[in-house]
Design an enzyme around this catalytic site. Structure first.
Site, short mmCIF file in Angstrom:
data_model
loop_
_atom_site.label_atom_id
_atom_site.label_comp_id
_atom_site.label_asym_id
_atom_site.label_seq_id
_atom_site.Cartn_x
_atom_site.Cartn_y
_atom_site.Cartn_z
N HIS A 14 0.88 -1.20 0.00
CA HIS A 14 0.00 0.00 0.00
C HIS A 14 0.90 1.23 0.00
CE1 HIS A 14 -3.74 2.27 1.53
NE2 HIS A 14 -2.80 3.18 1.32
N HIS A 16 1.54 5.38 -1.66
CA HIS A 16 1.15 6.57 -2.43
C HIS A 16 2.40 7.19 -3.04
CE1 HIS A 16 -2.93 6.67 -0.69
NE2 HIS A 16 -2.32 6.16 0.37
N LEU A 17 2.41 7.27 -4.37
CA LEU A 17 3.56 7.87 -5.06
C LEU A 17 3.25 9.24 -5.63
CD1 LEU A 17 5.11 4.85 -7.01
CD2 LEU A 17 6.05 6.00 -5.00
N ASN A 42 -5.28 7.25 -5.83
CA ASN A 42 -6.02 8.47 -5.45
C ASN A 42 -5.30 9.74 -5.88
OD1 ASN A 42 -4.03 8.05 -3.45
ND2 ASN A 42 -5.23 9.09 -1.87
N LYS A 100 -9.17 -0.59 -5.80
CA LYS A 100 -9.21 0.07 -4.49
C LYS A 100 -10.58 0.68 -4.23
CE LYS A 100 -7.95 2.04 -0.71
NZ LYS A 100 -6.72 2.55 -0.15
N HIS A 137 -10.28 0.67 1.94
CA HIS A 137 -10.08 1.64 3.03
C HIS A 137 -11.29 1.47 3.94
CE1 HIS A 137 -8.56 5.56 4.72
NE2 HIS A 137 -9.73 5.39 5.33
N HIS A 175 -4.43 -1.09 5.94
CA HIS A 175 -3.96 -0.29 7.08
C HIS A 175 -4.89 -0.40 8.29
CE1 HIS A 175 -6.73 2.44 5.19
NE2 HIS A 175 -5.88 2.95 4.34
N ASP A 248 1.51 2.53 3.57
CA ASP A 248 0.66 3.72 3.41
C ASP A 248 1.51 4.99 3.47
OD1 ASP A 248 -1.62 5.20 2.99
OD2 ASP A 248 -2.36 5.03 5.06
#
Ligand code: NCD
Ligand code: ZN
Length: 346
Positions: A14, A16-17, A42, A100, A137, A175, A248
């Site tokens: 998990h 975020h880039l 996202n 997701k 989520h 998460h 995350d």
């Protein structure tokens, strides 16, 4: 004499880039240590179609530091209007690894998320049929539900009914932050697993207010009481195949964090492996670190573990690491575990 451990190169289930300058700034922090990562969709606007996922994957690959062996595992952002045939084709071609689900309004950039799970049941049925996993989520969004209860209420009112309606759907409860989440996964069949972040193994909700408000510890789901953190530690360090690492790691620039209405997200890519070695050693479970970071995740996703290895060395002198990562116009603060880190990736 220094201690050493060598494990299979880890994956982050998990991550975020982001995009553009931020992508270029944070990507090396992950590719230095990790072989693969599930890439969160996202963005603004979100990655909702196969076409979007191809373009985003190509931007990530174009930003890869030379010589780093890293595979982005792409996801699609589920909306009320997701086209199940587009999704099925993206899965069949290997373009996406998972889908997701953000409840609309649950977290950063989730405005286009699902407003009512009933609306996406036909898509979820298709996913169950083709074997495409769903990353969730797991928080309800109603402002009438206390922020510390949103995960537990989600399990009872959304996740459990969904699993009963569609037991063949492979789910990752992402998460998790509560003992409720741990217990629910342990009580379930083989189609449920959970990711746990590095920071939720280290901080509880008191850290958010220790001596003043600590915006860099603010993330969603929010850190909970100490007994929840201890349940997460127990699950992560147990070696149980249903629990694995999803950092995350979620970069926001300092002005966006240190604000009257600061963004949710902890950026931990830089020092995650050092933090985890510390945590597992503290719990007398260094021998389970590899399962959590490198073996359980691929097994659940039906993938082979990475072939490469990663070595960590423990030194008496604490490791130096950057407290900030520079982006083109700003800085991102690296997670501060609150203790010196002695384990260093070599
Ligand atoms: C994430 C982000 O910034 O995109 N924030 C966070 O607090 N974890 C979104 C998310 O995963 O909830
Ligand atoms: Zn996230």
């Amino acid at each position: 004499m220094s201690e050493t451990i060598t494990i299979t190169r880890p994956d982050d289930w998990h991550l975020h880039l982001r995009d553009d300058d931020m992508l270029r700034a944070v990507l090396p922090e992950t590719t230095r240590h990790f072989g693969r990562a599930i890439i969160m969709p996202n963005l603004v606007p979100p990655v909702v179609t196969a076409e979007n996922a191809i373009a985003y994957r190509d931007r990530i690959l174009a930003s890869l530091p030379e010589g780093d062996d890293f595979q982005p595992l792409m996801t699609l952002y589920l909306t009320d209007h997701t086209d199940k045939e587009d999704l099925a084709a993206a899965h069949a071609s290997g373009l996406i690894t998972a889908v997701k689900l953000y409840p609309a309004g649950a977290t950063t950039n989730s405005a286009s998320g699902v407003t009512d799970i009933k609306l996406v049941m036909p898509v979820l049925e298709k996913m169950a049929e083709i074997g495409c996993p769903l990353c969730i989520h797991g928080e309800v969004t109603g402002t009438d539900i206390d922020i510390f209860d949103r995960e537990a209420v989600f399990i009872d009112t959304v996740l459990d009914p969904l699993r009963r309606a569609l037991p063949e759907l492979k789910i990752i409860s992402e998460h998790i932050t509560t003992k409720n989440g741990v217990d629910y996964v342990m009580s379930a069949n083989s189609n449920l697993a959970a990711t746990i972040t590095t920071h939720h193994l280290i901080i509880n909700r008191n850290h958010l207010f220790a001596g003043g408000i600590r915006p860099h510890y603010f993330c969603l789901p929010i850190a909970k009481r100490e007994h929840h953190r201890l349940a997460l530690r127990q699950a992560a360090t147990s070696g149980d195949a249903r629990f694995f690492l999803g950092t995350d790691s979620a970069p926001h620039t300092n002005p966006n964090k240190e604000s009257a209405c600061g963004c949710a997200g902890v950026f931990s890519a830089t020092n995650t492996m050092s933090c985890l070695a510390h945590v597992f050693e503290d719990d007398g479970a260094l021998n389970q670190l590899e399962r959590f970071t490198s073996l359980n995740g691929p097994a659940y996703y039906g993938l082979a573990p990475n072939k490469a290895r990663l070595t960590l060395v423990k030194s008496a002198i604490p490791m130096d690491y950057p407290t900030h990562i520079k982006t083109a116009n700003s800085e991102v603060t690296v997670f501060d575990p609150g203790f010196p880190l002695h384990w260093r990736v070599v």
